[in-house]
Write a protein that holds these residues in place. Structure first.
Motif, PDB file in Angstrom:
ATOM      1  N   LYS A  87     -10.973 -12.253  12.221  1.00  0.00           N
ATOM      2  CA  LYS A  87     -11.351 -12.423  11.826  1.00  0.00           C
ATOM      3  C   LYS A  87      -9.978 -12.988  11.288  1.00  0.00           C
ATOM      4  N   GLU A  88      -8.782 -12.449  11.125  1.00  0.00           N
ATOM      5  CA  GLU A  88      -7.512 -12.993  11.057  1.00  0.00           C
ATOM      6  C   GLU A  88      -7.225 -14.268  11.648  1.00  0.00           C
ATOM      7  N   VAL A  89      -8.021 -14.731  12.690  1.00  0.00           N
ATOM      8  CA  VAL A  89      -8.444 -16.383  13.064  1.00  0.00           C
ATOM      9  C   VAL A  89      -9.077 -17.172  12.339  1.00  0.00           C
ATOM     10  N   ASN A  90     -10.424 -16.444  11.646  1.00  0.00           N
ATOM     11  CA  ASN A  90     -11.467 -17.395  10.682  1.00  0.00           C
ATOM     12  C   ASN A  90     -10.881 -17.455   9.440  1.00  0.00           C
ATOM     13  N   ASP A  91     -10.087 -16.076   8.928  1.00  0.00           N
ATOM     14  CA  ASP A  91      -9.235 -15.996   7.822  1.00  0.00           C
ATOM     15  C   ASP A  91      -7.909 -17.605   7.758  1.00  0.00           C
ATOM     16  N   ARG A  92      -7.591 -17.312   8.871  1.00  0.00           N
ATOM     17  CA  ARG A  92      -6.137 -18.696   8.940  1.00  0.00           C
ATOM     18  C   ARG A  92      -6.869 -20.161   9.097  1.00  0.00           C
ATOM     19  N   PHE A  93      -7.957 -20.181   9.771  1.00  0.00           N
ATOM     20  CA  PHE A  93      -8.598 -21.906  10.029  1.00  0.00           C
ATOM     21  C   PHE A  93      -9.990 -21.284   9.737  1.00  0.00           C
ATOM     22  N   ASP A  94     -10.259 -22.566   8.559  1.00  0.00           N
ATOM     23  CA  ASP A  94     -10.973 -22.512   7.984  1.00  0.00           C
ATOM     24  C   ASP A  94     -11.943 -23.770   9.339  1.00  0.00           C
ATOM     25  N   GLU A  95     -13.229 -24.215   8.854  1.00  0.00           N
ATOM     26  CA  GLU A  95     -14.328 -24.753   9.822  1.00  0.00           C
ATOM     27  C   GLU A  95     -13.465 -25.997  10.093  1.00  0.00           C
ATOM     28  N   VAL A  96     -13.592 -26.436   9.312  1.00  0.00           N
ATOM     29  CA  VAL A  96     -12.860 -27.977   9.803  1.00  0.00           C
ATOM     30  C   VAL A  96     -11.343 -28.022  10.886  1.00  0.00           C
ATOM     31  N   LYS A  97     -10.607 -26.753  10.214  1.00  0.00           N
ATOM     32  CA  LYS A  97      -9.050 -26.873  11.559  1.00  0.00           C
ATOM     33  C   LYS A  97      -9.668 -26.932  12.446  1.00  0.00           C
ATOM     34  N   THR A  98     -10.261 -25.871  12.891  1.00  0.00           N
ATOM     35  CA  THR A  98     -10.971 -25.156  13.685  1.00  0.00           C
ATOM     36  C   THR A  98     -11.448 -26.351  14.440  1.00  0.00           C
ATOM     37  N   GLU A  99     -12.141 -26.875  13.608  1.00  0.00           N
ATOM     38  CA  GLU A  99     -12.821 -28.486  14.495  1.00  0.00           C
ATOM     39  C   GLU A  99     -11.981 -29.519  14.566  1.00  0.00           C
ATOM     40  N   LEU A 100     -11.012 -29.869  14.011  1.00  0.00           N
ATOM     41  CA  LEU A 100      -9.300 -30.646  14.294  1.00  0.00           C
ATOM     42  C   LEU A 100      -9.542 -30.696  15.406  1.00  0.00           C
ATOM     43  N   LEU A 101      -8.708 -28.581  15.822  1.00  0.00           N
ATOM     44  CA  LEU A 101      -7.924 -27.966  17.127  1.00  0.00           C
ATOM     45  C   LEU A 101      -8.718 -28.465  18.401  1.00  0.00           C
ATOM     46  N   LEU A 102      -9.966 -28.630  18.271  1.00  0.00           N
ATOM     47  CA  LEU A 102     -11.238 -28.220  19.122  1.00  0.00           C
ATOM     48  C   LEU A 102     -10.736 -29.675  19.601  1.00  0.00           C
ATOM     49  N   CYS A 103     -10.832 -31.567  18.088  1.00  0.00           N
ATOM     50  CA  CYS A 103     -11.320 -32.700  18.979  1.00  0.00           C
ATOM     51  C   CYS A 103      -9.707 -32.546  19.262  1.00  0.00           C
ATOM     52  N   MET A 104      -8.819 -32.474  19.471  1.00  0.00           N
ATOM     53  CA  MET A 104      -7.542 -32.265  19.656  1.00  0.00           C
ATOM     54  C   MET A 104      -7.082 -32.002  20.683  1.00  0.00           C
ATOM     55  N   SER A 105      -7.853 -30.668  21.050  1.00  0.00           N
ATOM     56  CA  SER A 105      -7.607 -30.223  22.260  1.00  0.00           C
ATOM     57  C   SER A 105      -8.389 -31.620  23.350  1.00  0.00           C
ATOM     58  N   SER A 106      -9.914 -31.919  23.407  1.00  0.00           N
ATOM     59  CA  SER A 106      -9.393 -32.877  23.973  1.00  0.00           C
ATOM     60  C   SER A 106      -8.919 -33.925  24.055  1.00  0.00           C
ATOM     61  N   LEU A 107      -7.794 -34.344  23.878  1.00  0.00           N
ATOM     62  CA  LEU A 107      -7.554 -35.534  24.101  1.00  0.00           C
ATOM     63  C   LEU A 107      -5.756 -35.083  25.240  1.00  0.00           C
ATOM     64  N   SER A 108      -6.278 -34.072  25.571  1.00  0.00           N
ATOM     65  CA  SER A 108      -4.909 -33.047  26.844  1.00  0.00           C
ATOM     66  C   SER A 108      -4.946 -33.689  27.844  1.00  0.00           C
ATOM     67  N   SER A 109      -3.899 -33.955  28.526  1.00  0.00           N
ATOM     68  CA  SER A 109      -3.947 -34.577  29.724  1.00  0.00           C
ATOM     69  C   SER A 109      -4.117 -33.222  30.693  1.00  0.00           C
ATOM     70  N   VAL A 110      -3.909 -31.803  30.524  1.00  0.00           N
ATOM     71  CA  VAL A 110      -3.961 -30.902  31.307  1.00  0.00           C
ATOM     72  C   VAL A 110      -5.035 -30.839  32.377  1.00  0.00           C
ATOM     73  N   ASN A 111      -4.222 -30.329  34.141  1.00  0.00           N
ATOM     74  CA  ASN A 111      -5.408 -29.659  35.083  1.00  0.00           C
ATOM     75  C   ASN A 111      -6.089 -31.172  34.257  1.00  0.00           C
ATOM     76  N   ASN A 112      -5.819 -32.235  35.032  1.00  0.00           N
ATOM     77  CA  ASN A 112      -6.131 -33.964  35.376  1.00  0.00           C
ATOM     78  C   ASN A 112      -7.313 -34.522  34.582  1.00  0.00           C
ATOM     79  N   PHE A 113      -6.678 -33.901  32.760  1.00  0.00           N
ATOM     80  CA  PHE A 113      -8.202 -34.072  32.033  1.00  0.00           C
ATOM     81  C   PHE A 113      -9.349 -33.135  32.353  1.00  0.00           C
ATOM     82  N   ALA A 114      -9.298 -31.901  32.356  1.00  0.00           N
ATOM     83  CA  ALA A 114      -9.902 -30.800  32.433  1.00  0.00           C
ATOM     84  C   ALA A 114     -10.917 -30.938  30.728  1.00  0.00           C
TER      85      ALA A 114
END
Length: 195
Positions: free
Chosen positions: A38-65
């Protein structure tokens, strides 16, 4: 009468036994989990969550896993002023070439996050080959800094603007917030000089 006693004993055996272990392991765990969700959902709405998930797809960690071309394209779509129709058409092709190139070169396999990835792209001059990817990395880094700065400001506002100070004007609030947020800088300036 004996049959009745047998039936009630049988039904007691079928009833699940709630142990302390069950309570702490299951019931309490689910309560804590629901509260945190509930705290996470209150802090991050759907748009912010989508934005964070999309940004994490750029990560190079674990050879771009976590590389996900569809999410990266979606990230670009969220910024139509920065990525016009031509860019959006070319981005999937550039992403295919980019990920193939990144996985072939060892200097990119052990990077820790998009900040290091952006530095390595500039260092190896691949930022010109992958202009759109570099633009997305720059955008993601700027968003991270902006989000952290906004969080700092709102956190400071809760401290500076108390119910007792609720009637302060915008300029006074802005000045007070600046002094509070940058208090480490102001600690080295003599009060006489400020006055």
């Amino acid at each position: 009468m004996e049959d009745l006693h047998f039936v009630s004993g049988k039904s007691r055996r079928k009833a699940p036994k709630l142990t302390n272990f069950h309570y702490y392991r299951v019931d309490l765990y689910f309560q804590v989990f629901d509260t945190q969700l509930k705290e996470v959902n209150d802090r991050f709405d759907e748009v912010k969550t989508e934005l964070l998930l999309c940004m994490s797809s750029l990560s190079s960690v674990n050879n771009f896993a976590s590389f996900d071309k569809a999410k990266i394209v979606r990230l670009a779509q969220l910024y139509p002023q920065d990525f016009d129709r031509t860019y959006l058409i070319n981005l999937p092709i550039q992403l295919d070439n980019y990920i193939h190139d990144m996985k072939m070169h060892s200097e990119f396999s052990s990077l820790r996050g998009i900040g290091h990835l952006a530095k390595e792209l500039v260092k190896t001059r691949r930022c010109t080959n992958y202009m759109l990817v570099n633009k997305l990395l720059t955008l993601a880094l700027a968003l991270s800094v902006a989000t952290a700065s906004i969080e700092r400001v709102f956190s400071a506002m809760k401290i500076v603007k108390t119910p007792m100070r609720n009637k302060m004007g915008d300029q006074w609030l802005s000045d007070s917030m600046l002094v509070y947020i940058e208090r480490y800088v102001f600690a080295f300036i003599d009060n006489e000089l400020i006055m």
